[in-house]
Design a protein around this motif. Structure first.
Motif, PDB file in Angstrom:
ATOM      1  N   GLY A   1       0.746  -1.416  -0.189  1.00 35.15           N
ATOM      2  CA  GLY A   1       0.184   0.189  -0.081  1.00 35.15           C
ATOM      3  C   GLY A   1       0.915   1.495  -0.307  1.00 35.15           C
ATOM      4  O   GLY A   1       1.571   1.345  -0.194  1.00 35.15           O
ATOM      5  N   GLY A   2       0.218   2.371   0.325  1.00 33.69           N
ATOM      6  CA  GLY A   2       0.576   3.943   0.194  1.00 33.69           C
ATOM      7  C   GLY A   2       1.847   3.921   0.724  1.00 33.69           C
ATOM      8  O   GLY A   2       2.680   4.884   0.736  1.00 33.69           O
ATOM      9  N   GLY A   3       1.691   3.439   2.367  1.00 32.65           N
ATOM     10  CA  GLY A   3       2.847   3.432   3.200  1.00 32.65           C
ATOM     11  C   GLY A   3       4.235   2.737   3.332  1.00 32.65           C
ATOM     12  O   GLY A   3       4.996   2.994   4.311  1.00 32.65           O
ATOM     13  N   ALA A   4       4.099   1.375   2.313  1.00 28.24           N
ATOM     14  CA  ALA A   4       5.547   0.814   1.802  1.00 28.24           C
ATOM     15  C   ALA A   4       6.411   1.741   2.044  1.00 28.24           C
ATOM     16  O   ALA A   4       7.657   1.399   2.381  1.00 28.24           O
ATOM     17  N   ALA A   5       6.773   2.546   1.101  1.00 26.50           N
ATOM     18  CA  ALA A   5       7.562   2.960   0.871  1.00 26.50           C
ATOM     19  C   ALA A   5       7.995   3.834   1.791  1.00 26.50           C
ATOM     20  O   ALA A   5       9.687   3.498   2.233  1.00 26.50           O
ATOM     21  N   TRP A   6       7.360   4.416   2.584  1.00 26.31           N
ATOM     22  CA  TRP A   6       7.707   5.268   3.426  1.00 26.31           C
ATOM     23  C   TRP A   6       8.819   4.088   4.860  1.00 26.31           C
ATOM     24  O   TRP A   6       9.696   4.004   5.726  1.00 26.31           O
ATOM     25  N   ALA A   7       7.972   3.135   4.910  1.00 22.20           N
ATOM     26  CA  ALA A   7       7.910   2.389   6.335  1.00 22.20           C
ATOM     27  C   ALA A   7       9.054   1.419   5.791  1.00 22.20           C
ATOM     28  O   ALA A   7      10.530   0.806   6.802  1.00 22.20           O
ATOM     29  N   TYR A   8       9.589   1.001   4.645  1.00 23.33           N
ATOM     30  CA  TYR A   8      10.755   0.543   4.621  1.00 23.33           C
ATOM     31  C   TYR A   8      11.806   1.894   4.475  1.00 23.33           C
ATOM     32  O   TYR A   8      12.943   1.337   4.750  1.00 23.33           O
TER      33      TYR A   8
ATOM     34  N   HIS B   1      16.625   2.884   7.935  1.00 20.89           N
ATOM     35  CA  HIS B   1      17.770   4.277   8.369  1.00 20.89           C
ATOM     36  C   HIS B   1      17.353   4.019  10.031  1.00 20.89           C
ATOM     37  O   HIS B   1      18.352   4.628  10.245  1.00 20.89           O
ATOM     38  N   ASN B   2      16.169   2.915  10.458  1.00 16.89           N
ATOM     39  CA  ASN B   2      16.784   2.515  11.536  1.00 16.89           C
ATOM     40  C   ASN B   2      18.481   2.770  12.217  1.00 16.89           C
ATOM     41  O   ASN B   2      18.880   2.326  13.213  1.00 16.89           O
ATOM     42  N   ILE B   3      18.803   1.570  11.403  1.00 18.67           N
ATOM     43  CA  ILE B   3      19.998   0.219  11.312  1.00 18.67           C
ATOM     44  C   ILE B   3      21.234   1.341  11.634  1.00 18.67           C
ATOM     45  O   ILE B   3      21.253   1.971  10.627  1.00 18.67           O
ATOM     46  N   ARG B   4      22.442   1.189  12.931  1.00 20.42           N
ATOM     47  CA  ARG B   4      23.200   1.725  12.578  1.00 20.42           C
ATOM     48  C   ARG B   4      24.547   1.031  12.041  1.00 20.42           C
ATOM     49  O   ARG B   4      24.476  -0.347  12.320  1.00 20.42           O
ATOM     50  N   GLY B   5      25.486   1.940  11.404  1.00 18.75           N
ATOM     51  CA  GLY B   5      26.207   0.236  10.428  1.00 18.75           C
ATOM     52  C   GLY B   5      28.131   1.048  11.256  1.00 18.75           C
ATOM     53  O   GLY B   5      27.550   2.395  11.227  1.00 18.75           O
ATOM     54  N   VAL B   6      28.763  -0.109  11.524  1.00 23.41           N
ATOM     55  CA  VAL B   6      29.923   0.719  11.779  1.00 23.41           C
ATOM     56  C   VAL B   6      30.626  -0.701  10.600  1.00 23.41           C
ATOM     57  O   VAL B   6      31.085  -1.117  10.662  1.00 23.41           O
ATOM     58  N   ASP B   7      31.842   0.997  10.108  1.00 25.23           N
ATOM     59  CA  ASP B   7      32.451   0.103   9.288  1.00 25.23           C
ATOM     60  C   ASP B   7      34.216  -0.443   9.801  1.00 25.23           C
ATOM     61  O   ASP B   7      35.409  -0.548   9.592  1.00 25.23           O
ATOM     62  N   ILE B   8      34.115  -2.700   9.911  1.00 23.57           N
ATOM     63  CA  ILE B   8      34.870  -2.605  11.218  1.00 23.57           C
ATOM     64  C   ILE B   8      35.568  -3.569   9.998  1.00 23.57           C
ATOM     65  O   ILE B   8      37.146  -3.511  10.499  1.00 23.57           O
ATOM     66  N   ASP B   9      35.718  -4.012   8.742  1.00 21.90           N
ATOM     67  CA  ASP B   9      36.706  -4.340   8.152  1.00 21.90           C
ATOM     68  C   ASP B   9      36.636  -3.060   7.196  1.00 21.90           C
ATOM     69  O   ASP B   9      38.277  -3.070   7.568  1.00 21.90           O
ATOM     70  N   SER B  10      36.900  -2.273   7.055  1.00 21.59           N
ATOM     71  CA  SER B  10      38.453  -1.574   6.131  1.00 21.59           C
ATOM     72  C   SER B  10      38.761  -0.700   7.724  1.00 21.59           C
ATOM     73  O   SER B  10      39.763  -0.550   7.348  1.00 21.59           O
ATOM     74  N   THR B  11      38.619  -0.793   8.864  1.00 20.79           N
ATOM     75  CA  THR B  11      39.231  -0.379   9.797  1.00 20.79           C
ATOM     76  C   THR B  11      40.102  -1.327  10.187  1.00 20.79           C
ATOM     77  O   THR B  11      41.535  -0.603  10.665  1.00 20.79           O
TER      78      THR B  11
ATOM     79  N   VAL C   1       7.343  -4.965  15.909  1.00 16.58           N
ATOM     80  CA  VAL C   1       8.339  -5.582  16.250  1.00 16.58           C
ATOM     81  C   VAL C   1       9.901  -5.349  15.531  1.00 16.58           C
ATOM     82  O   VAL C   1      10.981  -5.272  15.850  1.00 16.58           O
ATOM     83  N   ALA C   2       9.594  -5.111  14.025  1.00 15.61           N
ATOM     84  CA  ALA C   2      10.766  -4.894  13.021  1.00 15.61           C
ATOM     85  C   ALA C   2      11.293  -3.859  13.731  1.00 15.61           C
ATOM     86  O   ALA C   2      12.197  -3.614  13.230  1.00 15.61           O
ATOM     87  N   ASP C   3      10.005  -2.641  13.928  1.00 12.49           N
ATOM     88  CA  ASP C   3      10.993  -1.590  14.400  1.00 12.49           C
ATOM     89  C   ASP C   3      11.809  -1.310  15.511  1.00 12.49           C
ATOM     90  O   ASP C   3      12.638  -0.566  15.375  1.00 12.49           O
ATOM     91  N   ALA C   4      11.190  -2.135  16.674  1.00 14.19           N
ATOM     92  CA  ALA C   4      11.769  -2.352  17.557  1.00 14.19           C
ATOM     93  C   ALA C   4      12.729  -3.088  17.972  1.00 14.19           C
ATOM     94  O   ALA C   4      14.452  -1.992  18.375  1.00 14.19           O
ATOM     95  N   LEU C   5      13.442  -3.912  17.106  1.00 15.67           N
ATOM     96  CA  LEU C   5      14.697  -4.051  16.833  1.00 15.67           C
ATOM     97  C   LEU C   5      15.641  -4.112  15.543  1.00 15.67           C
ATOM     98  O   LEU C   5      16.584  -3.352  16.184  1.00 15.67           O
ATOM     99  N   THR C   6      14.857  -2.714  13.911  1.00 17.17           N
ATOM    100  CA  THR C   6      15.802  -2.207  13.845  1.00 17.17           C
ATOM    101  C   THR C   6      16.780  -0.810  14.405  1.00 17.17           C
ATOM    102  O   THR C   6      17.577  -0.342  14.304  1.00 17.17           O
TER     103      THR C   6
ATOM    104  N   ASP D   1      24.275  -3.498   7.502  1.00 15.71           N
ATOM    105  CA  ASP D   1      23.715  -1.896   8.065  1.00 15.71           C
ATOM    106  C   ASP D   1      22.595  -1.874   6.982  1.00 15.71           C
ATOM    107  O   ASP D   1      22.117  -0.553   6.722  1.00 15.71           O
ATOM    108  N   SER D   2      21.752  -2.620   6.617  1.00 12.12           N
ATOM    109  CA  SER D   2      20.832  -2.102   5.746  1.00 12.12           C
ATOM    110  C   SER D   2      19.979  -2.932   5.522  1.00 12.12           C
ATOM    111  O   SER D   2      20.163  -4.128   5.662  1.00 12.12           O
ATOM    112  N   LEU D   3      18.481  -2.422   4.831  1.00 12.05           N
ATOM    113  CA  LEU D   3      17.026  -3.881   4.938  1.00 12.05           C
ATOM    114  C   LEU D   3      17.083  -4.892   4.391  1.00 12.05           C
ATOM    115  O   LEU D   3      17.112  -6.300   5.039  1.00 12.05           O
ATOM    116  N   GLY D   4      18.050  -4.283   3.542  1.00 14.99           N
ATOM    117  CA  GLY D   4      18.308  -5.780   2.108  1.00 14.99           C
ATOM    118  C   GLY D   4      19.305  -6.631   2.714  1.00 14.99           C
ATOM    119  O   GLY D   4      19.012  -7.440   2.449  1.00 14.99           O
TER     120      GLY D   4
END
Length: 336
Positions: A24-31, A36-46, A269-274, A284-287
């Motif tokens: 539905g209409g809210g799918a793109a926003w929800a995704y 964007h909830n997820i925080r990433g750390v570049d461990i490999d490069s560091t 649940v997904a919102d709380a987890l991510t 660090d992405s949903l995909g």
């Protein structure tokens, strides 16, 4: 806390399911929001090449949404960070005092039909290597340091490097969840059921439970995962047993819940987890999380084995432990 199994890894399947049911209409926003909830750390490069070797993949590297190929080792940390009002209310203290309150290495076999979750006692004395920092400097190496001090002095990068130094096993990925995030995930699931064989009365974790069956909400489940003084011998090893019991209870809760038929609950649940996750940049992405979660569809709770790294009392301090060799080394070798 704390995957174990992975508490985090198993629950990450919620993310994949959420992607499938959002329409539905809210799918793109929800995704976008979950991504964007997820925080990433570049461990490999560091860390660069100063790490245990990474086995050559048997098949070409997967795309971001394809199931990862080959066996994987994932460091799952439960952080006792007190940053933010919610974490402060659940744990107290300040963010600069954050440590890895729970540490587990989750090993997924190549076809994802089985998993082994190895708990590392936070009171283990280890060689903490010098770790690179995001500012171009380095932390100090230390010998006979508490295992959980690695996170407090160098964050996720140093936690990964210390685990790799201890185990000789390359960590393919990193997942971290904090106090409030863990409690929120449990609440979003509707709580968790477990049975205690003895009563718990811990003034520090503020948990009082009689022996028997209990339905725990998020705050109680977090207290259960942190309890050590009100049950058993009061040691960190006793707490690990409770954490492993909680892992299995959460796996059963997720496996037995028909979340895909309840989009509103699934999104919660997904919102709380991510919203509580910090990962390496490979997850660090949903995909990317969806790819990992999709590869776990055939993994049953019965095929998740929880163990603890073999340890002995430390000669220098009876309140600390050290790896019991050669047994610990044999365990880690089995995960390479």
């Amino acid at each position: 806390m704390q995957r174990r199994r992975g508490r985090l890894v198993k629950t990450a399947g919620v993310v994949a399911g959420c992607v499938l049911v959002l329409t539905g209409g809210g799918a793109a926003w929800a995704y976008w929001h979950l991504d964007h909830n997820i925080r990433g750390v570049d461990i490999d490069s560091t860390l660069g090449d100063d790490r245990p070797p990474k086995p050559a993949p048997a098949t070409p590297e997967p795309s971001a949404t394809a199931p990862p190929a080959g066996a994987l080792n994932i460091l799952v940390l439960g952080s006792d960070s007190r940053s933010g009002s919610k974490n402060s209310a659940l744990g107290g203290g300040h963010s600069e005092g954050a440590r890895s309150d729970t540490a587990m290495v989750v090993h997924l076999n190549a076809d994802r039909s089985a998993a082994t979750v190895v708990s590392i006692p936070r009171d283990t004395l280890v060689e903490r290597p010098a770790c690179p920092t995001s500012f171009g400097g380095s932390t100090q190496a230390a010998y006979g340091a508490m295992f959980n001090s690695a996170y407090s002095v160098g964050g996720p990068v140093c936690a990964v490097k210390t685990v790799e130094k201890l185990t000789g096993v390359r960590m393919d990925h990193y997942l971290e969840i904090d106090f409030s995030g863990f409690a929120s995930v449990v609440d979003a699931l509707g709580g968790v059921n477990l049975t205690t064989t003895e009563g718990i009365d811990d003034d520090l974790s503020h948990l009082q439970l009689d022996a028997g069956y209990h339905h725990l909400d998020g705050k109680q489940a977090l207290a259960f995962a942190r309890t050590r003084h009100g049950v058993g011998d009061g040691s960190d090893l006793g707490r690990i047993k409770l954490q492993q019991q909680l892992v299995k209870a959460l796996v059963a809760e997720v496996s037995g819940s028909d979340l895909l038929t309840d989009p509103a609950r699934l999104y919660k649940v997904a919102d709380a987890l991510t919203g509580s996750l910090t990962t390496d940049t490979g997850l660090d992405s949903l995909g990317e999380l969806q790819g990992l979660a999709g590869s776990l569809k055939g993994l049953s709770a019965d095929e998740v084995k929880t163990v603890m790294m073999p340890v002995l009392p430390a000669p220098s301090d009876p309140n600390r432990v050290v790896a019991d060799e050669p047994e610990a080394g044999k365990l880690w070798a089995s995960l390479r």
